[in-house]
Design an enzyme around this catalytic site. Structure first.
Site, PDB file in Angstrom:
ATOM      1  N   ASP A  89       0.831  -1.213   0.000  1.00 44.37           N
ATOM      2  CA  ASP A  89       0.000   0.000   0.000  1.00 44.37           C
ATOM      3  C   ASP A  89       0.864   1.262   0.000  1.00 44.37           C
ATOM      4  O   ASP A  89       0.411   2.330  -0.376  1.00 44.37           O
ATOM      5  CB  ASP A  89      -0.932  -0.016   1.210  1.00 44.37           C
ATOM      6  N   GLY A 141       8.974 -12.259  -0.938  1.00 39.60           N
ATOM      7  CA  GLY A 141       9.925 -11.710   0.026  1.00 39.60           C
ATOM      8  C   GLY A 141      10.949 -12.721   0.499  1.00 39.60           C
ATOM      9  O   GLY A 141      12.106 -12.365   0.759  1.00 39.60           O
ATOM     10  N   ASP A 159       5.581  -6.086   6.816  1.00 39.19           N
ATOM     11  CA  ASP A 159       4.214  -5.563   6.860  1.00 39.19           C
ATOM     12  C   ASP A 159       3.323  -6.544   6.109  1.00 39.19           C
ATOM     13  O   ASP A 159       2.957  -6.326   4.950  1.00 39.19           O
ATOM     14  CB  ASP A 159       4.192  -4.177   6.210  1.00 39.19           C
ATOM     15  N   SER A 160       2.998  -7.646   6.732  1.00 38.75           N
ATOM     16  CA  SER A 160       2.296  -8.722   6.028  1.00 38.75           C
ATOM     17  C   SER A 160       0.813  -8.740   6.382  1.00 38.75           C
ATOM     18  O   SER A 160       0.398  -8.154   7.394  1.00 38.75           O
ATOM     19  CB  SER A 160       2.911 -10.067   6.438  1.00 38.75           C
ATOM     20  N   TYR A 228      -8.994  -3.419  12.993  1.00 39.15           N
ATOM     21  CA  TYR A 228      -8.412  -4.775  12.964  1.00 39.15           C
ATOM     22  C   TYR A 228      -9.161  -5.631  13.984  1.00 39.15           C
ATOM     23  O   TYR A 228      -9.668  -5.104  14.980  1.00 39.15           O
ATOM     24  CB  TYR A 228      -6.907  -4.742  13.271  1.00 39.15           C
TER      25      TYR A 228
HETATM   26  N1  JA2 Z   1      -6.032  -8.920  10.363  1.00 39.85           N
HETATM   27  C1  JA2 Z   1      -4.955  -7.926  10.485  1.00 39.85           C
HETATM   28  C2  JA2 Z   1      -4.365  -7.615   9.131  1.00 39.85           C
HETATM   29  C3  JA2 Z   1      -3.169  -6.654   9.241  1.00 39.85           C
HETATM   30  C4  JA2 Z   1      -2.782  -6.230   7.847  1.00 39.85           C
HETATM   31  C5  JA2 Z   1      -1.600  -5.262   7.813  1.00 39.85           C
HETATM   32  C6  JA2 Z   1      -1.367  -4.931   6.359  1.00 39.85           C
HETATM   33  N2  JA2 Z   1      -2.097  -4.063   5.658  1.00 39.85           N
HETATM   34  C7  JA2 Z   1      -1.629  -4.091   4.370  1.00 39.85           C
HETATM   35  C8  JA2 Z   1      -2.026  -3.427   3.196  1.00 39.85           C
HETATM   36  C9  JA2 Z   1      -1.389  -3.709   2.006  1.00 39.85           C
HETATM   37  C10 JA2 Z   1      -0.360  -4.620   1.973  1.00 39.85           C
HETATM   38  C11 JA2 Z   1       0.056  -5.275   3.126  1.00 39.85           C
HETATM   39  C12 JA2 Z   1      -0.611  -5.006   4.335  1.00 39.85           C
HETATM   40  N3  JA2 Z   1      -0.473  -5.509   5.588  1.00 39.85           N
END
Ligand code: JA2
Length: 293
Positions: A89, A141, A159-160, A228
């Site tokens: 993002d 990655g 940042d997964s 979240y």
């Molecule tokens: N259920 C919690 C999910 C946390 C997601 C964090 C996150 N948000 C993202 C947006 C785009 C790409 C990778 C991402 N990783």
């Protein structure tokens, strides 16, 4: 998505769901990896959903992006080379770019559709891609990290999304070894580490794997992100053998670390040094489970 309500229902948080009122449906696509949906919500701005799971909303993305970035970068004196795994993002890139010591920002995102959708629908987040220090790699990655020379990075931010789907390998023990090898002595990682309320077994696995791999400090931190699941998300902060890192006391305070001319029109909305220190305070049930592994 029919105008009405979007509910985030998943076997990863059985018996509960967070719902957002949908104003307008903006995009639906499918990449080789996942379903991608964007909608305008009634009260959280635009929302990005991957495989039915909320990844970010315009209203509260600041909490996650600022904490996952500044917790590690404010814990080492002079971050120069930083890698982001995932984060397509661009929000973490936007936050890293605030640090004047940073010279090189590599990002490896597996799904190009996420990058394209972010640029089209979340320009304030994808602004991070515009920084000249950013090098975007579209790919896995794990393979990317295996190919980098050892000791390359001062900091790596993972940042997964969640461990079900494309990000699954990023939560497994071999990956932590690959991360450790890519860091310079005293280098740090910060990974997305799920919810204390929902995922203690996963978190115990992550902490166990990190204790086995990283010979510096290991700390779990957490923060509030209303959209979240359970309203919180955690971070695993680890450092390699080498110069000691104390995550609980930011040695590189944000007001000295940032370049005031960078994003001056977009000041920090969530992170500050008090929130940094508070993030490492854990409820008793978590302290007992995590701090003696
Ligand atoms: N259920 C919690 C999910 C946390 C997601 C964090 C996150 N948000 C993202 C947006 C785009 C790409 C990778 C991402 N990783």
């Amino acid at each position: 998505i029919m105008p009405g309500w979007f509910s985030e229902i998943s076997p990863m948080w059985p018996g509960e769901a967070h719902s957002l009122k949908v104003e307008k449906f903006l995009f639906e696509g499918k990449s080789d990896y996942q379903d991608v949906v964007v909608f305008e919500s009634a009260t959280y701005g635009r929302v990005l959903v991957l495989d039915g799971v909320i990844q970010l909303t315009q209203r509260d993305e600041c909490a996650y992006q600022e904490m996952i970035t500044h917790l590690p970068l404010c814990s080492i004196p002079n971050p120069k080379k930083v890698l982001v795994v995932g984060g397509g993002d661009g929000g973490v890139l936007r936050e890293i770019a605030r640090h004047k010591s940073v010279e090189q920002i590599d990002i490896c995102e597996i799904d190009k559709l996420v990058v394209d959708v972010a640029k089209e629908f979340f320009p304030d987040v994808a602004v991070g891609f515009e920084d000249p220090r950013v090098n975007l790699h579209i790919g896995d990655g794990v393979a990317f990290l295996k190919a980098v020379p050892e000791g390359t990075y001062d900091a790596i931010i993972v940042d997964s999304s969640d461990p079900v789907g494309p990000a699954q390998a990023l939560f497994e023990r071999p990956f932590y070894k690959t991360l450790d090898r890519a860091l310079r002595p005293g280098g740090v990682i910060c990974t997305q580490a799920e919810s204390l309320w929902l995922h203690m077994p996963i978190i115990k696995d992550i902490v166990g794997a990190c204790r086995h791999t990283f010979k510096g400090s290991i700390n779990y931190a957490w923060t509030s992100v209303p959209t979240y699941p359970s309203g919180v998300i955690g971070f695993m902060l680890c450092s390699t053998a080498g110069p000691a890192v104390n995550f609980r006391k930011p040695c590189n305070p944000i007001d000295q670390a940032v370049d005031p001319n960078h994003y001056s029109k977009r000041p920090l909305k969530f992170y500050n040094s008090a929130m940094h220190e508070a993030a490492f305070s854990l409820p008793q049930f978590a302290r007992e489970e995590l701090e003696h592994l």
